[in-house]
Design a protein around this motif. Structure first.
Motif, PDB file in Angstrom:
ATOM      1  N   PRO A 170      -1.401  17.894 -10.086  1.00 42.16           N
ATOM      2  CA  PRO A 170      -1.399  17.133  -8.840  1.00 42.16           C
ATOM      3  C   PRO A 170      -0.581  15.866  -8.877  1.00 42.16           C
ATOM      4  CG  PRO A 170      -3.530  16.987  -9.950  1.00 42.16           C
ATOM      5  CD  PRO A 170      -2.751  18.052 -10.644  1.00 42.16           C
ATOM      6  N   TRP A 171      -0.656  15.117  -9.968  1.00 43.64           N
ATOM      7  CA  TRP A 171       0.060  13.845  -9.987  1.00 43.64           C
ATOM      8  C   TRP A 171       1.513  14.019 -10.392  1.00 43.64           C
ATOM      9  CZ3 TRP A 171      -2.249  10.771  -7.064  1.00 43.64           C
ATOM     10  CH2 TRP A 171      -3.632  10.741  -7.004  1.00 43.64           C
ATOM     11  N   LYS A 172       1.861  15.186 -10.871  1.00 37.49           N
ATOM     12  CA  LYS A 172       3.275  15.474 -11.116  1.00 37.49           C
ATOM     13  C   LYS A 172       3.880  16.287  -9.980  1.00 37.49           C
ATOM     14  CE  LYS A 172       3.593  15.194 -16.134  1.00 37.49           C
ATOM     15  NZ  LYS A 172       3.985  15.884 -17.359  1.00 37.49           N
ATOM     16  N   ASP A 173       3.014  16.802  -9.116  1.00 46.15           N
ATOM     17  CA  ASP A 173       3.502  17.612  -8.010  1.00 46.15           C
ATOM     18  C   ASP A 173       4.207  16.716  -7.000  1.00 46.15           C
ATOM     19  OD1 ASP A 173       2.957  18.797  -5.128  1.00 46.15           O
ATOM     20  OD2 ASP A 173       3.070  20.438  -6.552  1.00 46.15           O
ATOM     21  N   GLU A 174       5.450  17.065  -6.671  1.00 48.72           N
ATOM     22  CA  GLU A 174       6.255  16.197  -5.815  1.00 48.72           C
ATOM     23  C   GLU A 174       5.696  16.073  -4.413  1.00 48.72           C
ATOM     24  OE1 GLU A 174      10.191  17.739  -5.986  1.00 48.72           O
ATOM     25  OE2 GLU A 174      10.317  17.569  -8.163  1.00 48.72           O
ATOM     26  N   VAL A 175       5.202  17.167  -3.860  1.00 43.09           N
ATOM     27  CA  VAL A 175       4.665  17.111  -2.508  1.00 43.09           C
ATOM     28  C   VAL A 175       3.429  16.224  -2.459  1.00 43.09           C
ATOM     29  CG1 VAL A 175       3.637  18.480  -0.659  1.00 43.09           C
ATOM     30  CG2 VAL A 175       5.591  19.370  -1.912  1.00 43.09           C
ATOM     31  N   THR A 176       2.543  16.378  -3.433  1.00 45.21           N
ATOM     32  CA  THR A 176       1.324  15.585  -3.462  1.00 45.21           C
ATOM     33  C   THR A 176       1.637  14.106  -3.561  1.00 45.21           C
ATOM     34  OG1 THR A 176       0.233  17.424  -4.588  1.00 45.21           O
ATOM     35  CG2 THR A 176      -0.901  15.311  -4.596  1.00 45.21           C
ATOM     36  N   GLN A 177       2.523  13.747  -4.455  1.00 42.15           N
ATOM     37  CA  GLN A 177       2.883  12.342  -4.631  1.00 42.15           C
ATOM     38  C   GLN A 177       3.603  11.796  -3.403  1.00 42.15           C
ATOM     39  OE1 GLN A 177       5.196  12.554  -8.255  1.00 42.15           O
ATOM     40  NE2 GLN A 177       3.459  11.945  -9.506  1.00 42.15           N
ATOM     41  N   THR A 178       4.526  12.581  -2.863  1.00 44.73           N
ATOM     42  CA  THR A 178       5.299  12.114  -1.725  1.00 44.73           C
ATOM     43  C   THR A 178       4.411  11.862  -0.516  1.00 44.73           C
ATOM     44  OG1 THR A 178       7.242  13.335  -2.502  1.00 44.73           O
ATOM     45  CG2 THR A 178       7.221  12.662  -0.194  1.00 44.73           C
ATOM     46  N   ILE A 179       3.539  12.822  -0.210  1.00 48.88           N
ATOM     47  CA  ILE A 179       2.679  12.667   0.960  1.00 48.88           C
ATOM     48  C   ILE A 179       1.662  11.554   0.740  1.00 48.88           C
ATOM     49  CG2 ILE A 179       1.006  13.846   2.427  1.00 48.88           C
ATOM     50  CD1 ILE A 179       3.958  14.622   2.797  1.00 48.88           C
ATOM     51  N   LEU A 180       1.253  11.318  -0.491  1.00 48.66           N
ATOM     52  CA  LEU A 180       0.360  10.189  -0.760  1.00 48.66           C
ATOM     53  C   LEU A 180       1.054   8.870  -0.403  1.00 48.66           C
ATOM     54  CD1 LEU A 180      -2.225   8.948  -1.863  1.00 48.66           C
ATOM     55  CD2 LEU A 180      -1.226   9.070  -4.159  1.00 48.66           C
ATOM     56  N   VAL A 181       2.310   8.725  -0.798  1.00 50.15           N
ATOM     57  CA  VAL A 181       3.060   7.512  -0.470  1.00 50.15           C
ATOM     58  C   VAL A 181       3.260   7.406   1.041  1.00 50.15           C
ATOM     59  CG1 VAL A 181       5.259   6.314  -0.754  1.00 50.15           C
ATOM     60  CG2 VAL A 181       4.207   7.460  -2.705  1.00 50.15           C
ATOM     61  N   VAL A 182       3.583   8.527   1.685  1.00 55.38           N
ATOM     62  CA  VAL A 182       3.743   8.538   3.136  1.00 55.38           C
ATOM     63  C   VAL A 182       2.444   8.126   3.822  1.00 55.38           C
ATOM     64  CG1 VAL A 182       4.076  10.062   5.132  1.00 55.38           C
ATOM     65  CG2 VAL A 182       5.620  10.214   3.173  1.00 55.38           C
ATOM     66  N   PHE A 183       1.336   8.615   3.308  1.00 53.76           N
ATOM     67  CA  PHE A 183       0.031   8.277   3.885  1.00 53.76           C
ATOM     68  C   PHE A 183      -0.277   6.795   3.732  1.00 53.76           C
ATOM     69  CE2 PHE A 183      -4.604   7.853   3.035  1.00 53.76           C
ATOM     70  CZ  PHE A 183      -5.052   8.046   4.337  1.00 53.76           C
ATOM     71  N   VAL A 184       0.004   6.247   2.565  1.00 57.98           N
ATOM     72  CA  VAL A 184      -0.239   4.811   2.342  1.00 57.98           C
ATOM     73  C   VAL A 184       0.622   3.978   3.292  1.00 57.98           C
ATOM     74  CG1 VAL A 184      -0.002   2.933   0.684  1.00 57.98           C
ATOM     75  CG2 VAL A 184      -0.981   5.111  -0.038  1.00 57.98           C
ATOM     76  N   ILE A 185       1.884   4.367   3.457  1.00 56.16           N
ATOM     77  CA  ILE A 185       2.766   3.649   4.378  1.00 56.16           C
ATOM     78  C   ILE A 185       2.228   3.729   5.796  1.00 56.16           C
ATOM     79  CG2 ILE A 185       5.064   3.667   5.420  1.00 56.16           C
ATOM     80  CD1 ILE A 185       6.162   4.530   2.710  1.00 56.16           C
ATOM     81  N   LEU A 186       1.767   4.910   6.197  1.00 52.26           N
ATOM     82  CA  LEU A 186       1.218   5.071   7.541  1.00 52.26           C
ATOM     83  C   LEU A 186       0.017   4.151   7.760  1.00 52.26           C
ATOM     84  CD1 LEU A 186       0.675   8.280   9.550  1.00 52.26           C
ATOM     85  CD2 LEU A 186      -1.302   6.839   9.117  1.00 52.26           C
ATOM     86  N   VAL A 187      -0.890   4.106   6.784  1.00 57.81           N
ATOM     87  CA  VAL A 187      -2.079   3.268   6.924  1.00 57.81           C
ATOM     88  C   VAL A 187      -1.701   1.800   7.008  1.00 57.81           C
ATOM     89  CG1 VAL A 187      -4.195   2.521   5.763  1.00 57.81           C
ATOM     90  CG2 VAL A 187      -3.616   4.947   5.847  1.00 57.81           C
ATOM     91  N   VAL A 188      -0.801   1.373   6.130  1.00 62.87           N
ATOM     92  CA  VAL A 188      -0.391  -0.038   6.117  1.00 62.87           C
ATOM     93  C   VAL A 188       0.292  -0.418   7.429  1.00 62.87           C
ATOM     94  CG1 VAL A 188       1.151  -1.706   5.020  1.00 62.87           C
ATOM     95  CG2 VAL A 188      -0.226  -0.161   3.614  1.00 62.87           C
ATOM     96  N   CYS A 189       1.143   0.458   7.947  1.00 60.84           N
ATOM     97  CA  CYS A 189       1.912   0.125   9.148  1.00 60.84           C
ATOM     98  C   CYS A 189       1.112   0.273  10.436  1.00 60.84           C
ATOM     99  CB  CYS A 189       3.163   1.007   9.228  1.00 60.84           C
ATOM    100  SG  CYS A 189       4.386   0.694   7.936  1.00 60.84           S
ATOM    101  N   SER A 190       0.238   1.272  10.510  1.00 63.87           N
ATOM    102  CA  SER A 190      -0.412   1.574  11.779  1.00 63.87           C
ATOM    103  C   SER A 190      -1.796   0.957  11.937  1.00 63.87           C
ATOM    104  CB  SER A 190      -0.527   3.095  11.956  1.00 63.87           C
ATOM    105  OG  SER A 190      -1.324   3.660  10.931  1.00 63.87           O
TER     106      SER A 190
END
Length: 351
Positions: free
Chosen positions: A246-266
């Motif tokens: 999971p933590w090496k999986d690119e999709v999992t890591q990428t969407i986690l970062v996208v989710f954090v950005i969404l929460v911080v911005c919205s």
């Protein structure tokens, strides 16, 4: 502004000096142009890459980029036009019905973004927690059903406003969107639920992934760098260790970062919108900055894809290279068709 939507209402920024309005217009138009180009490139790169198309998560990432493409190309462009009109005329000439329609569409698109991220997190959680089940549900039919569920649920979350708009009651819709109507408490609750439910669901999914990672790390008795090696564990754990990182999986890591950005911005914008009837923001600068922060999320996700994932990065590079070749070929064709090239050919033929 003539309208009273929290998303289109410029009355909160009427006191801003012209340099601030000019800066806001420049930033919004810049985000609209860059976000439109970047999300279009993301969609083309993901859809064109044979390697990435094999992953079920790619369809959801494309869906996410498509939602953000619409937000950038339509909603942010409209907001930039509003800022320019406010700068030149002191008010914005937007009809009530058109404003309500655009705001409702933006709410549905934002809901679709939240649900797309939640569905990707759910798929990664199933892949990690129940790998055998995931092998059965990662079919094209299941992906289509989940994508349909994303948009049907996003539509249903804002169905009351949509029904009122279809009945032609634009004034009611506008009051409800500002939580100033008769059902003010209910609409505030609805807005909070629309935001919190997918966010909490995504958080739970990533917590399960983290717990599963910790369990397999302890059971396997090896560092996660050695996950590719067989370990004396149960078959289910062994399948996870060998095939799901999971933590090496690119999709999992990428969407986690996208989710954090969404929460911080919205989150600031969502809180402001929910509390506006009770604790309105009088400071125009804060109001403008909160909206600009909310718009950033539509622009940065394609950058995150490139930074976080070598596969996405290679797909983007391939598309850019293809575009460069097409531009060079077009310039060569134009040159061959130009009079200068014809004269040069005739001169060489004469010589």
């Amino acid at each position: 502004m003539a309208t009273n939507s929290s998303d289109f209402d410029c009355s909160s920024v009427e006191s801003l000096p012209k340099p601030w309005l000019l800066t806001a217009a420049f930033l919004v138009f810049g985000m609209a142009i860059f976000g439109t180009m970047a999300n279009t490139l993301a969609i083309v790169a993901l859809a064109r890459s044979k390697r990435l198309r094999t992953s079920p998560s790619t369809a959801f990432v494309i869906n996410l980029s498509f939602s953000q493409l619409l937000m950038c190309s339509v909603f942010l462009t409209m907001m930039g036009v509003n800022a320019v009109e406010m700068l030149n005329n002191g008010r914005v000439h937007v009809g009530m019905s058109g404003t309500v329609f655009l705001v409702i569409v933006s709410r549905i698109l934002n809901q679709g973004i939240l649900h797309s991220i939640a569905v990707i997190a759910f798929n990664r959680m199933v892949a990690v927690k129940f790998p055998l089940v995931y092998q059965q549900i990662k079919t094209a039919r299941a992906v289509v059903i989940m994508l349909a569920g994303v948009w049907v649920s996003s539509f249903l979350f804002w169905l009351p406003l949509i029904l009122k708009y279809n009945l032609g009651d634009a004034e009611y819709c506008m009051a409800e969107m500002r939580f100033e109507g008769e059902n003010r408490l209910g609409m505030t609750f609805n807005a909070v639920i629309c935001y919190l439910l997918p966010v909490l669901f995504t958080v739970v999914c990533y917590c399960v992934i983290l717990v599963r990672f910790s369990d397999c790390h302890h059971v396997g008795g090896k560092d996660h760098k050695d996950w590719g090696e067989p370990t004396p564990t149960t078959p289910t754990t062994l399948t996870f260790v060998q095939h799901h990182q999971p933590w090496k999986d690119e999709v999992t890591q990428t969407i986690l970062v996208v989710f954090v950005i969404l929460v911080v911005c919205s989150t600031p914008h969502s809180v402001m919108r929910a509390l506006e009837p009770y604790l309105p923001i009088e400071n125009s600068y804060i109001w403008a900055l909160i909206h600009l922060l909310c718009y950033i999320q539509y622009v940065v996700d394609p950058i995150v894809y490139v930074i976080m994932s070598p596969r996405y990065r290679q797909a983007f590079a391939d598309v850019i290279e293809l575009c460069c070749r097409m531009v060079r070929r077009s310039k060569d064709d134009q040159y061959r068709a130009s009079p200068e090239h014809s004269c040069q050919n005739q001169t060489e033929h004469t010589l």
